[in-house]
Scaffold this active site. Structure first.
Site, PDB file in Angstrom:
ATOM      1  N   GLU A 297      -3.658 -21.758  25.485  1.00 60.58           N
ATOM      2  CA  GLU A 297      -4.562 -22.518  24.737  1.00 60.58           C
ATOM      3  C   GLU A 297      -5.910 -22.535  25.473  1.00 60.58           C
ATOM      4  O   GLU A 297      -6.097 -22.754  26.388  1.00 60.58           O
ATOM      5  CB  GLU A 297      -3.860 -23.988  24.530  1.00 60.58           C
TER       6      GLU A 297
ATOM      7  N   LYS B   7      -9.279  13.648   3.163  1.00 66.18           N
ATOM      8  CA  LYS B   7      -8.371  13.306   4.417  1.00 66.18           C
ATOM      9  C   LYS B   7      -7.121  12.788   3.685  1.00 66.18           C
ATOM     10  O   LYS B   7      -7.372  11.768   2.829  1.00 66.18           O
ATOM     11  CB  LYS B   7      -8.984  12.248   5.187  1.00 66.18           C
TER      12      LYS B   7
HETATM   13  C1  R5P Z   1     -11.378   4.678   7.202  1.00 68.04           C
HETATM   14  O1  R5P Z   1     -11.490   4.524   6.204  1.00 68.04           O
HETATM   15  C2  R5P Z   1     -12.350   4.348   8.457  1.00 68.04           C
HETATM   16  O2  R5P Z   1     -13.855   4.799   7.767  1.00 68.04           O
HETATM   17  C3  R5P Z   1     -12.596   5.358   9.468  1.00 68.04           C
HETATM   18  O3  R5P Z   1     -12.490   6.633   9.289  1.00 68.04           O
HETATM   19  C4  R5P Z   1     -11.070   5.153  10.114  1.00 68.04           C
HETATM   20  O4  R5P Z   1     -10.796   3.724  10.499  1.00 68.04           O
HETATM   21  C5  R5P Z   1     -10.946   5.587  11.489  1.00 68.04           C
HETATM   22  O5  R5P Z   1      -9.702   5.446  12.050  1.00 68.04           O
HETATM   23  P1  R5P Z   1      -9.018   6.544  13.125  1.00 68.04           P
HETATM   24  O6  R5P Z   1     -10.136   6.824  14.133  1.00 68.04           O
HETATM   25  O7  R5P Z   1      -7.789   5.996  13.567  1.00 68.04           O
HETATM   26  O8  R5P Z   1      -8.816   7.938  12.629  1.00 68.04           O
END
Ligand code: R5P
Length: 314
Positions: free
Chosen positions: A40, A192
């Site tokens: 804590e 994506k």
């Molecule tokens: C997602 O919508 C964000 O804008 C980033 O693209 C995401 O958080 C990136 O995450 P990572 O590096 O794990 O792919």
């Protein structure tokens, strides 16, 4: 005479708080955090804050102690009769949980906003929120800044002849389009699909990048999965070079290794989150002068939006 404002830094963002205070032109306020043997802790201000405007700088990065430390600092400031309590939250954690996108989940960023307001925050200053609507989760003013004022001058200094902006996902399209408009370039989008958080299942590129110097802009690099997959796809489609600009270097898991082995000329981030280790690939630009200027403008009740107006022809 009005009492002097004071800037304090929580433990998660000491590095940045010190730079903000320096840019603002005064030392950081004194505070200590006492730890109990069970883990804590108790933060306390070590100077009088009665009747003063108190700025508390803390990025809410993991572990959750950082969130709670910020809440305790706000609570302590309220109980010590501060005039106004302003949280400067460079990286607002849990921002990716901004809606109920499946049944039986929390809207954690709304919960964070509720907790901050319950503690007594009266104003929030933050930069590149993952989702704009998080501003509306607060019933107190939110100054939402943009890293573009830090990134654009650097992008211009690169003098890239064939620059094109890219978004690593459709969610970032508006951001990439805004950068493209300011720099007078085209932009492309990666589409994506995720199988689960932090895992990119499939990515497609919409637009032409052959022979182009591509700049991928994103708000967060977490595991690095999205941005490195986008970089590889962009190079496979014949780009001359690829760079990444991302505001918040969360950099969890194998992110450093992924960024080192991806085909980036450079990866530019800001200091909203301290880097865990040095990397020759990663270039850090400071947001401290921007936050210091915004603190100055909040105190003088001057415009903040004018900081983000760019000359489109230089
Ligand atoms: C997602 O919508 C964000 O804008 C980033 O693209 C995401 O958080 C990136 O995450 P990572 O590096 O794990 O792919």
């Amino acid at each position: 005479m009005a009492a002097r404002p004071v800037i304090f830094g929580g433990r998660a963002t000491q590095h940045l708080a010190e730079k903000i205070a320096e840019s603002y032109g005064q030392p950081l306020g004194k505070m200590v955090v006492t730890e109990f043997s069970d883990g804590e802790f108790q933060p306390s201000f070590e100077e009088n804050i009665r009747g003063r405007d108190v700025f508390i700088v803390q990025s809410t990065i993991p572990p959750l102690e950082n969130h709670f430390e910020l809440l305790m600092l706000i609570d302590a400031a309220r109980r010590a009769s501060a005039k106004r309590i302003i949280a400067v939250i460079p990286y607002f954690g849990f921002a990716r949980q901004d809606r109920k996108d499946k049944p039986r989940v929390s809207i954690a960023s709304k919960l964070m906003a509720n907790l901050l307001m319950a503690a007594g925050v009266q104003r929030v200053i933050t930069i590149d929120l993952h989702a704009d609507q998080i501003q509306g989760f607060f019933d107190v003013p939110v100054d939402h800044l943009f890293a573009s004022s830090v990134f654009i001058p650097y992008m211009r200094s690169l003098n890239l002849p064939n620059a094109v902006m890219a978004s690593p996902d459709t969610g970032g399209t508006r951001r990439a389009a805004a950068y493209a408009k300011i720099l007078d370039t085209g932009f492309v989008i990666c589409y994506k699909q995720r199988s689960k958080p932090n895992e990119v299942a499939r990515m497609e590129l919409i637009g032409d990048v052959s022979g182009k110097d591509v700049i991928v802009v994103d708000d967060i690099i977490d595991t690095g999965g999205s941005i490195t997959k986008a970089a590889q796809l962009i190079m496979d489609r014949g780009a001359a070079s690829v760079r990444a600009f991302s505001t918040h270097p969360v950099l969890s898991g194998q992110a450093y290794e992924k960024l080192e082995s991806a085909p980036f000329t450079e990866v530019v981030v800001t200091d909203t989150i301290p880097l865990r280790k040095e990397s020759s690939r990663i270039h850090v630009l400071s947001t401290a002068p921007l936050f210091a200027e915004v603190i100055h403008r909040v105190l003088k009740t001057k415009s903040i939006s004018s900081l983000f107006q760019f000359d489109h022809h230089t």
